[in-house]
Motif scaffolding. Sequence first.
Motif, short mmCIF file in Angstrom:
data_model
loop_
_atom_site.label_atom_id
_atom_site.label_comp_id
_atom_site.label_asym_id
_atom_site.label_seq_id
_atom_site.Cartn_x
_atom_site.Cartn_y
_atom_site.Cartn_z
N ILE A 360 0.84 -1.20 0.00
CA ILE A 360 0.00 0.00 0.00
C ILE A 360 0.87 1.25 0.00
N ILE A 361 1.92 1.25 0.81
CA ILE A 361 2.81 2.42 0.89
C ILE A 361 3.48 2.69 -0.45
N GLU A 362 3.87 1.65 -1.17
CA GLU A 362 4.50 1.85 -2.47
C GLU A 362 3.52 2.47 -3.47
N GLN A 363 2.27 2.02 -3.46
CA GLN A 363 1.26 2.62 -4.34
C GLN A 363 1.02 4.07 -3.95
N LEU A 364 0.98 4.33 -2.66
CA LEU A 364 0.78 5.70 -2.18
C LEU A 364 1.95 6.60 -2.58
N ARG A 365 3.17 6.08 -2.49
CA ARG A 365 4.35 6.87 -2.85
C ARG A 365 4.29 7.30 -4.32
N GLU A 366 3.88 6.37 -5.17
CA GLU A 366 3.77 6.69 -6.60
C GLU A 366 2.73 7.79 -6.84
N ALA A 367 1.58 7.68 -6.19
CA ALA A 367 0.54 8.70 -6.36
C ALA A 367 0.97 10.03 -5.76
N TRP A 368 1.65 9.98 -4.62
CA TRP A 368 2.11 11.19 -3.94
C TRP A 368 3.03 12.00 -4.85
N ARG A 369 3.99 11.32 -5.48
CA ARG A 369 4.96 12.01 -6.31
C ARG A 369 4.35 12.57 -7.59
N ALA A 370 3.19 12.03 -7.98
CA ALA A 370 2.53 12.52 -9.18
C ALA A 370 1.49 13.60 -8.89
N THR A 371 1.34 13.98 -7.62
CA THR A 371 0.31 14.95 -7.21
C THR A 371 0.98 16.28 -6.81
N PRO A 372 0.63 17.39 -7.45
CA PRO A 372 1.19 18.69 -7.05
C PRO A 372 0.73 19.08 -5.64
N ASP A 373 1.67 19.54 -4.82
CA ASP A 373 1.38 19.98 -3.45
C ASP A 373 0.46 18.99 -2.74
N PRO A 374 0.88 17.74 -2.58
CA PRO A 374 -0.02 16.71 -2.03
C PRO A 374 -0.41 16.96 -0.59
N ARG A 375 -1.67 16.70 -0.28
CA ARG A 375 -2.22 16.76 1.07
C ARG A 375 -3.14 15.55 1.20
N ALA A 376 -2.79 14.59 2.06
CA ALA A 376 -3.44 13.27 2.01
C ALA A 376 -4.10 12.88 3.32
N ILE A 377 -5.21 12.13 3.18
CA ILE A 377 -5.89 11.48 4.30
C ILE A 377 -5.95 9.99 3.99
N LEU A 378 -5.56 9.15 4.96
CA LEU A 378 -5.66 7.71 4.82
C LEU A 378 -6.68 7.20 5.83
N PHE A 379 -7.75 6.59 5.35
CA PHE A 379 -8.78 6.06 6.23
C PHE A 379 -8.42 4.62 6.59
N CYS A 380 -8.24 4.38 7.90
CA CYS A 380 -7.81 3.08 8.39
C CYS A 380 -8.96 2.38 9.10
N GLN A 381 -8.73 1.11 9.42
CA GLN A 381 -9.82 0.30 9.97
C GLN A 381 -9.97 0.45 11.48
N THR A 382 -8.84 0.57 12.20
CA THR A 382 -8.86 0.67 13.66
C THR A 382 -7.88 1.74 14.11
N ILE A 383 -7.98 2.13 15.37
CA ILE A 383 -7.03 3.08 15.95
C ILE A 383 -5.62 2.53 15.88
N GLU A 384 -5.45 1.26 16.22
CA GLU A 384 -4.12 0.65 16.17
C GLU A 384 -3.57 0.68 14.74
N HIS A 385 -4.42 0.42 13.76
CA HIS A 385 -3.98 0.43 12.36
C HIS A 385 -3.57 1.84 11.95
N ALA A 386 -4.34 2.86 12.35
CA ALA A 386 -4.01 4.24 12.00
C ALA A 386 -2.66 4.64 12.60
N GLU A 387 -2.41 4.28 13.85
CA GLU A 387 -1.15 4.64 14.49
C GLU A 387 0.01 3.90 13.84
N ARG A 388 -0.20 2.62 13.52
CA ARG A 388 0.87 1.85 12.90
C ARG A 388 1.21 2.41 11.52
#
Length: 551
Positions: A360-388
């Motif tokens: 997932i991080i590799e796919q995100l990195r590719e999209a991030w670099r192709a987005t001008p002035d990126p500002r991102a939100i990642l919706f996670c399943q649990t609090i532990e998942h969001a922190e990790r």
Amino acid sequence: MSGGFLSAGALLDGGPFGLPHAVERALWHLGFVDVRVVDGANDQGADILAVREREQWVFQCKWSSRRAIDRSGIDEVERARTRYAADRAVLVTNLGLNRSAEERRRALESVGIKITVWDGPTLAAIWERMPDRVPTEYALRDYQLSAADAVWGDLSDTGRALLVLATGLGKTVVGGEVIRRFLEAKPGARVLVAAHMKELVEQLERALWRHLDKRTPTRLLTGDTKPSSLDGVLVGTVESVLGAVRAGWPPELVMIDETHHVGENGRFAELLNLCVESGQFGVTATPWRGDKFDITARFGRPSYTMSIAEGMAAGYLSAVDYRLFVDNLDWETIRKNSRHGYSIKELNKTLFLPQRDEEIIEQLREAWRATPDPRAILFCQTIEHAERMANMLATSDNAWRRASYLHSGLARQRRQILLNEFRLGRVPIITCVDVFNEGVDVPDVNLIAFLRVTHSRRIFVQQLGRGLRLSPGKKALKVLDFVTDIRRVAATLDLRRALEAFEHEDLRVRLPHGSRIEFSDETAGTLLDHWIQDAASLETAADEVRLQFPE
């Protein structure tokens, strides 16, 4: 009243809570944006953070019933200036400074550190100079005026109205316009605005300031705040305002925000029943409920509706570049079990192979670099998942070193500080669970990722809507969806079909503004598109519903 909510008497009556609240409202009238109250333990000298002309301001509010403020107030705001890297620092007091405080302020100024002081007389002067209404960057859009006209017309005819506007289209703006018209028609009338959550009603009160004359008081009623008077516009949680209505306070107009929380029974139903003689209208972006209750039974047919697809086609919502990662479909399971009905819960468990966080991080990195002035939100399943995930992001790429997590387990003050830093771009990426679903405005977001999230149709629309708001320089919202629920596929297919319908109706229109919704494996996308024919029905189905694969 001379000085209004900034008068010496009003500030004295308001107490320690009332001073920052009054300053917050004044800042909106003065043209500030992203005004956030961060008062509390470990605030490091700040009570309010605000932005004007791309500059960060920090305010420390010191209320006193009789004594002038000593030098500790100056020292606190100086610490806040440093902690929040503020461009401007202001000490606000309803009275004034004593000699030691003034000497400290001058000493700092002599070494190039300027602390501005807004004392009682200054606040009264600000009241007189500031405009009657909050300055707005734009007038109501045509559809917002049409929506307000429709709601106002139904309220006038039947006393009931319902507004359904997709997230990002300004349902609160329309609601505020309706309240403005009501108060112009009936000056001094009692208006009630109710919602289900304390933080949401706080945001609603702030949003209404844009529509109200500065002389119209607003009152906040929650489990934590109880105003001395209920005149003007009362904004509160349903539990708190229900107590006031039971005690005999009669509103003349009632607005229910996030109306999908109104059921056949419960607190909202009781509140509306007690206010049966009042005008009543509801606003929502997602009119669907988990049960079978239809909110039109309470408010009547929608006075006005505009969906996500309609908003995008009309240019009122951002273009979307949506990519579903379905490479993880277990096609062998589909082949072997094509003649056996599966429940949705069983299907999700067997159909989708887990995506590794590293992938997932590799796919995100590719999209991030192709987005001008990126500002991102990642919706996670649990609090532990969001922190990790936040920790993994912070250590995997230098651009994400300030990645942070945001969830309901954090103190409100910490969430407000993070949102302020996110808005300024100091924190470029946030992982979260639930706090962006309702009532949070983040128009600069141009990249969203759904990480192994199960959902309801309502939550999907709310979360997607966080990135659909227009913003200067924003060309499109990029969405990465690591889907693990067949209902998510159905919801996305339903949106794609709705967008394509505009192309069929008008050959001059392609997917609005260059929008596209595609699958990482188009073979999978084609099969699922044919299989999930009734997408709108499936996307609201329960876990126990059994499905049949095609031959």
